[in-house]
Every structure is written in structure tokens, then in C-alpha cells.
Design a protein around this motif. Structure first.
Motif, PDB file in Angstrom:
ATOM      1  N   ALA A  50     -20.389 -11.202  99.247  1.00 60.00           N
ATOM      2  CA  ALA A  50     -20.822 -12.145 100.277  1.00 60.00           C
ATOM      3  C   ALA A  50     -20.228 -11.758 101.631  1.00 60.00           C
ATOM      4  CB  ALA A  50     -20.397 -13.565  99.904  1.00 60.00           C
ATOM      5  N   LYS A  51     -21.032 -11.841 102.683  1.00 59.82           N
ATOM      6  CA  LYS A  51     -20.598 -11.401 104.006  1.00 59.82           C
ATOM      7  C   LYS A  51     -19.415 -12.197 104.535  1.00 59.82           C
ATOM      8  CE  LYS A  51     -25.078  -9.538 105.460  1.00 59.82           C
ATOM      9  NZ  LYS A  51     -26.171  -9.605 106.453  1.00 59.82           N
ATOM     10  N   ASN A  52     -19.302 -13.454 104.109  1.00 59.56           N
ATOM     11  CA  ASN A  52     -18.211 -14.294 104.612  1.00 59.56           C
ATOM     12  C   ASN A  52     -17.002 -14.292 103.690  1.00 59.56           C
ATOM     13  OD1 ASN A  52     -19.374 -15.687 102.508  1.00 59.56           O
ATOM     14  ND2 ASN A  52     -19.322 -17.690 103.520  1.00 59.56           N
ATOM     15  N   TYR A  53     -16.989 -13.407 102.680  1.00 58.93           N
ATOM     16  CA  TYR A  53     -15.845 -13.390 101.757  1.00 58.93           C
ATOM     17  C   TYR A  53     -14.614 -12.793 102.435  1.00 58.93           C
ATOM     18  CZ  TYR A  53     -12.739 -12.589  97.866  1.00 58.93           C
ATOM     19  OH  TYR A  53     -11.634 -12.593  97.047  1.00 58.93           O
ATOM     20  N   ARG A  54     -13.477 -13.460 102.282  1.00 52.77           N
ATOM     21  CA  ARG A  54     -12.209 -12.978 102.824  1.00 52.77           C
ATOM     22  C   ARG A  54     -11.274 -12.658 101.659  1.00 52.77           C
ATOM     23  NH1 ARG A  54      -7.337 -15.451 104.682  1.00 52.77           N
ATOM     24  NH2 ARG A  54      -8.161 -17.546 104.272  1.00 52.77           N
ATOM     25  N   CYS A  55     -10.777 -11.447 101.616  1.00 49.15           N
ATOM     26  CA  CYS A  55      -9.965 -10.982 100.495  1.00 49.15           C
ATOM     27  C   CYS A  55      -8.597 -11.657 100.474  1.00 49.15           C
ATOM     28  CB  CYS A  55      -9.809  -9.461 100.548  1.00 49.15           C
ATOM     29  SG  CYS A  55      -8.811  -8.790  99.196  1.00 49.15           S
ATOM     30  N   ARG A  56      -8.305 -12.334  99.389  1.00 45.19           N
ATOM     31  CA  ARG A  56      -6.995 -12.895  99.097  1.00 45.19           C
ATOM     32  C   ARG A  56      -6.750 -12.678  97.604  1.00 45.19           C
ATOM     33  NH1 ARG A  56      -8.651 -18.659 101.077  1.00 45.19           N
ATOM     34  NH2 ARG A  56     -10.605 -17.750 100.339  1.00 45.19           N
ATOM     35  N   PRO A  57      -5.521 -12.466  97.169  1.00 43.61           N
ATOM     36  CA  PRO A  57      -5.265 -12.206  95.751  1.00 43.61           C
ATOM     37  C   PRO A  57      -5.862 -13.286  94.852  1.00 43.61           C
ATOM     38  CG  PRO A  57      -3.299 -11.751  97.030  1.00 43.61           C
ATOM     39  CD  PRO A  57      -4.284 -12.374  97.986  1.00 43.61           C
ATOM     40  N   ILE A  58      -6.371 -12.854  93.719  1.00 47.45           N
ATOM     41  CA  ILE A  58      -6.964 -13.744  92.722  1.00 47.45           C
ATOM     42  C   ILE A  58      -6.055 -13.782  91.504  1.00 47.45           C
ATOM     43  CG2 ILE A  58      -8.849 -13.984  91.055  1.00 47.45           C
ATOM     44  CD1 ILE A  58     -10.752 -12.923  93.180  1.00 47.45           C
ATOM     45  N   THR A  59      -5.798 -14.971  90.976  1.00 47.31           N
ATOM     46  CA  THR A  59      -5.003 -15.127  89.764  1.00 47.31           C
ATOM     47  C   THR A  59      -5.907 -15.416  88.582  1.00 47.31           C
ATOM     48  OG1 THR A  59      -3.007 -15.879  90.906  1.00 47.31           O
ATOM     49  CG2 THR A  59      -3.249 -16.526  88.609  1.00 47.31           C
ATOM     50  N   LEU A  60      -5.778 -14.649  87.520  1.00 50.28           N
ATOM     51  CA  LEU A  60      -6.484 -14.912  86.269  1.00 50.28           C
ATOM     52  C   LEU A  60      -5.530 -15.604  85.311  1.00 50.28           C
ATOM     53  CD1 LEU A  60      -7.976 -12.271  87.507  1.00 50.28           C
ATOM     54  CD2 LEU A  60      -8.902 -12.038  85.200  1.00 50.28           C
ATOM     55  N   GLY A  61      -5.957 -16.734  84.758  1.00 47.72           N
ATOM     56  CA  GLY A  61      -5.118 -17.457  83.812  1.00 47.72           C
ATOM     57  C   GLY A  61      -4.405 -18.649  84.411  1.00 47.72           C
ATOM     58  N   ALA A  62      -4.925 -19.198  85.495  1.00 48.99           N
ATOM     59  CA  ALA A  62      -4.273 -20.341  86.128  1.00 48.99           C
ATOM     60  C   ALA A  62      -4.410 -21.607  85.297  1.00 48.99           C
ATOM     61  CB  ALA A  62      -4.869 -20.576  87.520  1.00 48.99           C
ATOM     62  N   ASN A  63      -5.489 -21.725  84.527  1.00 50.74           N
ATOM     63  CA  ASN A  63      -5.756 -22.939  83.755  1.00 50.74           C
ATOM     64  C   ASN A  63      -5.667 -22.679  82.255  1.00 50.74           C
ATOM     65  OD1 ASN A  63      -6.274 -25.730  84.287  1.00 50.74           O
ATOM     66  ND2 ASN A  63      -8.296 -25.490  83.371  1.00 50.74           N
ATOM     67  N   THR A  64      -6.466 -21.744  81.764  1.00 49.04           N
ATOM     68  CA  THR A  64      -6.382 -21.359  80.356  1.00 49.04           C
ATOM     69  C   THR A  64      -6.199 -19.850  80.258  1.00 49.04           C
ATOM     70  OG1 THR A  64      -8.801 -21.241  80.187  1.00 49.04           O
ATOM     71  CG2 THR A  64      -7.768 -23.310  79.563  1.00 49.04           C
ATOM     72  N   ASP A  65      -5.762 -19.391  79.096  1.00 45.04           N
ATOM     73  CA  ASP A  65      -5.312 -18.006  78.971  1.00 45.04           C
ATOM     74  C   ASP A  65      -6.478 -17.020  78.938  1.00 45.04           C
ATOM     75  OD1 ASP A  65      -3.991 -15.546  78.083  1.00 45.04           O
ATOM     76  OD2 ASP A  65      -2.327 -16.866  77.556  1.00 45.04           O
ATOM     77  N   PRO A  66      -6.468 -16.014  79.827  1.00 44.23           N
ATOM     78  CA  PRO A  66      -7.544 -15.019  79.836  1.00 44.23           C
ATOM     79  C   PRO A  66      -7.483 -14.060  78.655  1.00 44.23           C
ATOM     80  CG  PRO A  66      -5.859 -14.388  81.407  1.00 44.23           C
ATOM     81  CD  PRO A  66      -5.473 -15.744  80.882  1.00 44.23           C
ATOM     82  N   TYR A  67      -6.361 -14.047  77.922  1.00 45.96           N
ATOM     83  CA  TYR A  67      -6.214 -13.163  76.758  1.00 45.96           C
ATOM     84  C   TYR A  67      -6.048 -13.960  75.472  1.00 45.96           C
ATOM     85  CZ  TYR A  67      -5.990  -9.090  79.773  1.00 45.96           C
ATOM     86  OH  TYR A  67      -6.301  -8.091  80.666  1.00 45.96           O
ATOM     87  N   GLN A  68      -6.746 -15.096  75.381  1.00 48.16           N
ATOM     88  CA  GLN A  68      -6.754 -15.827  74.122  1.00 48.16           C
ATOM     89  C   GLN A  68      -7.551 -15.041  73.075  1.00 48.16           C
ATOM     90  OE1 GLN A  68      -9.546 -19.376  74.096  1.00 48.16           O
ATOM     91  NE2 GLN A  68      -9.243 -19.181  76.317  1.00 48.16           N
ATOM     92  N   PRO A  69      -7.456 -15.391  71.796  1.00 51.21           N
ATOM     93  CA  PRO A  69      -8.051 -14.573  70.734  1.00 51.21           C
ATOM     94  C   PRO A  69      -9.509 -14.174  70.934  1.00 51.21           C
ATOM     95  CG  PRO A  69      -6.604 -16.204  69.768  1.00 51.21           C
ATOM     96  CD  PRO A  69      -6.646 -16.503  71.237  1.00 51.21           C
ATOM     97  N   LEU A  70     -10.349 -15.046  71.489  1.00 54.36           N
ATOM     98  CA  LEU A  70     -11.763 -14.719  71.658  1.00 54.36           C
ATOM     99  C   LEU A  70     -11.980 -13.514  72.560  1.00 54.36           C
ATOM    100  CD1 LEU A  70     -13.663 -18.122  72.020  1.00 54.36           C
ATOM    101  CD2 LEU A  70     -13.728 -16.518  70.114  1.00 54.36           C
ATOM    102  N   GLU A  71     -11.034 -13.235  73.452  1.00 54.49           N
ATOM    103  CA  GLU A  71     -11.186 -12.110  74.374  1.00 54.49           C
ATOM    104  C   GLU A  71     -11.258 -10.773  73.630  1.00 54.49           C
ATOM    105  OE1 GLU A  71     -11.279  -9.518  77.650  1.00 54.49           O
ATOM    106  OE2 GLU A  71     -11.858 -11.620  77.437  1.00 54.49           O
ATOM    107  N   GLN A  72     -10.732 -10.735  72.421  1.00 54.99           N
ATOM    108  CA  GLN A  72     -10.736  -9.495  71.646  1.00 54.99           C
ATOM    109  C   GLN A  72     -12.141  -8.914  71.526  1.00 54.99           C
ATOM    110  OE1 GLN A  72      -7.935  -7.881  69.994  1.00 54.99           O
ATOM    111  NE2 GLN A  72      -9.450  -6.247  69.818  1.00 54.99           N
ATOM    112  N   HIS A  73     -13.139  -9.793  71.303  1.00 58.73           N
ATOM    113  CA  HIS A  73     -14.507  -9.272  71.182  1.00 58.73           C
ATOM    114  C   HIS A  73     -15.436  -9.730  72.300  1.00 58.73           C
ATOM    115  CE1 HIS A  73     -14.822 -13.186  69.063  1.00 58.73           C
ATOM    116  NE2 HIS A  73     -16.088 -13.167  69.453  1.00 58.73           N
ATOM    117  N   ARG A  74     -15.113 -10.815  73.026  1.00 61.25           N
ATOM    118  CA  ARG A  74     -15.992 -11.238  74.121  1.00 61.25           C
ATOM    119  C   ARG A  74     -15.776 -10.404  75.378  1.00 61.25           C
ATOM    120  NH1 ARG A  74     -19.257 -15.672  73.196  1.00 61.25           N
ATOM    121  NH2 ARG A  74     -20.341 -14.652  74.933  1.00 61.25           N
ATOM    122  N   ARG A  75     -14.546  -9.972  75.652  1.00 63.52           N
ATOM    123  CA  ARG A  75     -14.217  -9.034  76.730  1.00 63.52           C
ATOM    124  C   ARG A  75     -14.621  -9.532  78.120  1.00 63.52           C
ATOM    125  NH1 ARG A  75     -12.949  -3.904  74.873  1.00 63.52           N
ATOM    126  NH2 ARG A  75     -13.678  -2.934  76.801  1.00 63.52           N
TER     127      ARG A  75
END
Length: 352
Positions: free
Chosen positions: A114-139
């Protein structure tokens, strides 16, 4: 009182606070809960993927959660009440009905372009875990990281999932450009406590091995003691910091237990089942640290608590962090000046 289910944290499935009807597990003929509950995957096509945050209590402005709900089943999880917005229970539904954000990577790429996007660090896992068991096959998390890598976009990860070591190739390359950092969440070094407190999360030694693997790959890693629970795991504060520092952690943070909305009842139920002899004492110390209530949502106190017990925890954390050479709450700075939107088919290339 309900009996614990194998591999699950919550002991019940209370009705959510919005729906007029109750979402419950069907009992078997004798009226008892089934011995096991299968995880249900619910696919969702999100309209947006980056969430914005203005809270002064958290060190990031943008976050992504690849999943809603979390199969780790941590009984203390502050995110449980959010499942009520999906007509699901914050109890067993939260850890057995997982909403998977299909097409998350494609949506992220659209938002980064998006043209108006401003880069700032993004955090993965702020609410629920990004590496919970389902991630093994959902990726879903892996796909998101590949997009962030192509855009050279800075990100941090919060997880207690050892599956993060699967993505060392991406993380090491991004860390070499000062575009990536990781916080590993620790709650105990006791495998028995781990099995009831967060039944499907990685064991404590496995998390320490993940810290070592990330550190050896050049990824800056910190440890997050979250949450610290009076008379349950707070006695391990110094030991967890020492073990994490020995494994290669560079910085450390902590969160005093938070019990918003339905989490209070679910946590009380867990205490009565697993620690009946100290349940009242645990809740009394929490209330003493939360202005007389089970939870205080005010900025400035909701992550740390207040009062004598909370101040003692803060002092112990400071002393132990200094002793073991861990920077307190100071994560590695990430670069934003390397962000670059890669060309795609149909783009007009520059003549220069």
C-alpha cells in the motif's frame, strides 16, 4: 468440579458473555466429559492482517496473529476472552477450536505494498502463539516470514513453541541484517507443572534448547517470564533467568499474571483442581497486587501489579537480571531503513 482432560488446560467450557445460547461439549451417556477432545480447525479469510496497537505497556505498534485461539491450552492466557467474539467459549473452545487465517501471507503482501504504508517493526505472537502445534502442517507463520523477508521488513517473535527452530534459515538471514529478534516465553523449569499449566506447549528443556539454537544461529534472543504466578511459579524466577542466560538469552522481561473476564473463573477452577490446599492464598496474593480485584486493566500496572508482593517480584527480577547479565526489558533494536517493496509482474521498472 470438573476433572482435567488429557492434554487440555481448561476444565470447563463456560458460555461466552455475548451469545444467548451456550456452546458446550456433548457429554457421554453417563454425563461425564469425554477423555479426549479433538482439535477443530476453522478456516478464515481475513480482510486485514496487521493489527495496530497504542498501548504504552507493550513495546510494539504493529502485530500479526496467524491464528485465533491456541492449542497450547495455557490456563492463564489473557487472550481467552477474545474467543467470545466468535460465538465460542473462552474455556475449552479456546484451545480446541482454532481459527486459521488462510491467505494471511497474500493479505500481508497487499498491505505492505500500500502506498501509505509506513514501515514499523511487526510482532508475531502478541495474542496467541504463532508456533502452536497446528503450525507444523498449516505453515501460516512460515509463509508470513517469507513475505517479511522478501520485503526486508523488521519483525520480532514471541513464542513458547520449539517449532521456531524449523525456520532458522529465514531467522538467521534476517537477524544478520538486524531485522529480527525473538523472545521465548518461560513459565517453569518443572515438567510436571508445565503439563497442567500449559499442557501442549514445549517442555522447559526444549525451550532452553531453542534459545541455544537461535543464539548459535546469530538470532538475538530474550526470555519472557510470563506470567509469574504467586505461590505457583514465582519461586523459580531466579532459576529460570539463570538457565535462560546460560542458554544464550541476552535480555529478559516478565509479566505478573493477568486474569481478565472469564480467565479468572477458569484459573480459579484450575487452582481448585490442581492446588486446592493453596488456592485461596494464591488468589489473595493476586488480589493484593491488583488493587483488591483479580485484574486491574489500568496502563502502568496491568503488566506488573502493585503493592508489596508485586514490588518484591520487581526487585527480585532486577537483581537476578543484573546477576546473570540480562538486559532488563531492552530488546535488540531493529532496522526499518532496509524496507523495500520488491517489484512484481506488471510493474514499470525505473530507467535509472
Amino acid at each position: 468440579m470438573s476433572n482435567p482432560l488429557k492434554g487440555r488446560g481448561a476444565l470447563s467450557n463456560p458460555a461466552n458473555r455475548f451469545a444467548p445460547t451456550r456452546s458446550d461439549i456433548d457429554p457421554v451417556e453417563d454425563g461425564e466429559m469425554p477423555a479426549r477432545i479433538t482439535t477443530v480447525q476453522i478456516n478464515e479469510r481475513p480482510k486485514t492482517i496487521i493489527s495496530r496497537n497504542k498501548s504504552p505497556d507493550v513495546p510494539f505498534e504493529q502485530s500479526i496473529n496467524p491464528y485465533r485461539g491456541c492449542e497450547h491450552g495455557c490456563i492463564y492466557c489473557f487472550a481467552r476472552p477474545s474467543h467470545a467474539y466468535w460465538d465460542l467459549s473462552p474455556g475449552l473452545d479456546f484451545e480446541t477450536h482454532i481459527i486459521v487465517k488462510e491467505g494471511a501471507a497474500e493479505r500481508l503482501e497487499q498491505e505492505l505494498r500500500a502506498k501509505n504504508y509506513r514501515c514499523r517493526p511487526i510482532t508475531l505472537g502478541a495474542n496467541t502463539d504463532p508456533y502452536q502445534p497446528l503450525e507444523q502442517h498449516r505453515r501460516i507463520t512460515r509463509d508470513l516470514l517469507e513475505v517479511l523477508a522478501r520485503f526486508r521488513h523488521p519483525f520480532s517473535i514471541i513464542t513458547k513453541g520449539a517449532l521456531i527452530t524449523r525456520d532458522l534459515d529465514l531467522l538467521a538471514d534476517m537477524a544478520a541484517q538486524q531485522l529480527c529478534s525473538v523472545m521465548i516465553s518461560m513459565t517453569t523449569l518443572d515438567p510436571q507443572l508445565k503439563r497442567t499449566l500449559e499442557p501442549r506447549a514445549a517442555g522447559p528443556q526444549t525451550r532452553l534448547h531453542a534459545i541455544r539454537a537461535l543464539t548459535d544461529a546469530g538470532v538475538p534472543v530474550g526470555v519472557l517470564l510470563a506470567p509469574l504466578i504467586p505461590m505457583i511459579n514465582d519461586r523459580e524466577l531466579e532459576a529460570m533467568l539463570e538457565a535462560s542466560a546460560a542458554a544464550g538469552a541476552r535480555c529478559a522481561g516478565y509479566v505478573f499474571i493477568r486474569l481478565p473476564r472469564e480467565v479468572e473463573g477458569l484459573f480459579r477452577e484450575w487452582l481448585d483442581c490442581h492446588y486446592p490446599e493453596r488456592a485461596e492464598h494464591v488468589m489473595s496474593l493476586i488480589q493484593q497486587s491488583r488493587n483488591g480485584a483479580a485484574y486491574d486493566s489500568r496502563f502502568g500496572s496491568r503488566m506488573r501489579g502493585q503493592g508489596l508482593f508485586a514490588e518484591m517480584i520487581a526487585q527480585r527480577f532486577r537483581l537476578a537480571s543484573n546477576k546473570f547479565g540480562l538486559r532488563a526489558d531492552r530488546r535488540s533494536p531493529l532496522r526499518t531503513d532496509l524496507f523495500c517493496v520488491p517489484p512484481q509482474a506488471g510493474d514499470q521498472l525505473s530507467l535509472l
